[in-house]
Design an enzyme around this catalytic site. Structure first.
Site, PDB file in Angstrom:
ATOM      1  N   ASP A 104       0.851  -1.189   0.000  1.00 22.33           N
ATOM      2  CA  ASP A 104       0.000   0.000   0.000  1.00 22.33           C
ATOM      3  C   ASP A 104       0.894   1.250   0.000  1.00 22.33           C
ATOM      4  OD1 ASP A 104      -2.969   1.006   0.591  1.00 22.33           O
ATOM      5  OD2 ASP A 104      -1.731   1.958   2.107  1.00 22.33           O
ATOM      6  N   HIS A 139      -7.224  -6.349  -0.995  1.00 22.72           N
ATOM      7  CA  HIS A 139      -6.148  -5.368  -0.828  1.00 22.72           C
ATOM      8  C   HIS A 139      -5.152  -5.734   0.266  1.00 22.72           C
ATOM      9  CE1 HIS A 139      -4.179  -1.483  -0.909  1.00 22.72           C
ATOM     10  NE2 HIS A 139      -4.380  -1.351   0.392  1.00 22.72           N
TER      11      HIS A 139
END
Length: 300
Positions: free
Chosen positions: A102, A278
């Protein structure tokens, strides 16, 4: 809940970083994302240490018990990458393998460009190489995504999201750490009813993050987003090509799309896709660990 080593506060680059480490051997630095914590690497840290690496997992500035400077500009990419270089200097390492997820991946991509001699290998999760937009990032994002997008909202309404998340920390994180990701705006997760989808974290693991953000607040991490335009300027003269051997790990159900031109900017890249969303190292801890350790063994 997986056990995690006790941290050390290490002075670097004018701040202190809370650092978790294990093992001896070639250095591997694990860089978390938002709103995460070094604890997100709890599955990979012991396995990498057992594979013969000195594994270093900092809470980056703004997170955990690391320093939280008050100035927004203290969180630009020059400071964030400078912290990691200073961390290498602290340990006496000329270079290291850097692993990012991320926002941590964004920092590692920039680190490989700004300080290429200090980056041996790159392993990034979720966020592919970010192409340079034709205009400053927030203007571009607003033109494409609108004002409700959280990148835009964080910049246009400073302090609003911070306060909302801090008033509803447990509920916000419980709503966010789910797969597939919610379709409602991220800002609304702080107060919306519990969203559908599978929880990514166990309640004890979630409690670690809730405690951390209850103590630190969210402003430090959100300030990273408030430097996107500044970062656009700071990176404009850096070599756009990442020359290091690189492993890119995607989640097939991530809301962040895969890059159609990754090899143009990262010619030495190997790509792996896992069946997850994610939060890759949380959702598929064993597969993520195996992918990283196998790739490093092949590259060493």
């Amino acid at each position: 809940m997986t056990s995690f080593p006790k941290p050390t506060l290490i002075p670097v680059n004018g701040v202190e970083l809370e650092v978790f480490e294990a093992g001896t051997g070639t250095p591997v630095v694990l860089c978390h994302g938002w709103p995460e914590h070094a604890y997100s690497w709890r599955h990979q840290l012991p396995a990498l240490a057992a594979a013969g690496h000195h594994v270093i997992a900092p809470n980056q500035r703004g997170y955990g018990n690391s320093s939280r400077p008050s100035e927004v500009t203290a969180y630009d990419i020059a400071h964030l990458t400078g912290d990691l270089i200073a961390l290498l200097d602290h340990y006496g390492y000329a270079d290291a393998t850097f692993v990012g997820h991320d926002w941590g991946a964004y920092v590692v991509w920039a680190l490989a460009r700004l300080h290429p001699a200090r980056v041996n290998k790159v392993i990034n999760l979720s966020l592919p190489y970010p192409d340079r937009a034709a205009m400053p990032s927030i203007d571009f994002m607003e033109s494409v995504l609108g004002g409700d997008n959280y990148f835009v909202h964080f910049n246009r309404h400073p302090g609003v999201a911070d306060a909302l998340f801090e008033a509803n920390t447990a509920h916000f994180l419980r709503n966010l750490y789910r797969t597939p990701a919610s379709a409602i705006p991220l800002i609304d997760l702080a107060t919306a009813e519990l969203q559908p989808g599978e929880p990514v974290l166990t309640e004890p693991d979630l409690a670690v993050l809730v405690d951390a953000f209850t103590s630190s607040g969210f402003t430090g991490g959100i300030n990273w987003y408030r430097n996107f335009d500044r970062n656009w300027d700071l990176l404009q003269h850096a070599d756009p090509v990442v020359h290091q051997s690189t492993l890119m790990i995607y989640g097939d159900r991530d809301t962040i799309p895969k890059s159609p031109n990754l090899e143009d900017f990262v010619p030495g890249v190997d790509v792996i896709s896992l069946d997850c969303g994610h939060w890759i190292q949380e959702e598929r801890p064993d597969e993520t660990t195996q992918a990283i350790t196998k790739w490093l063994a092949q590259e060493d």
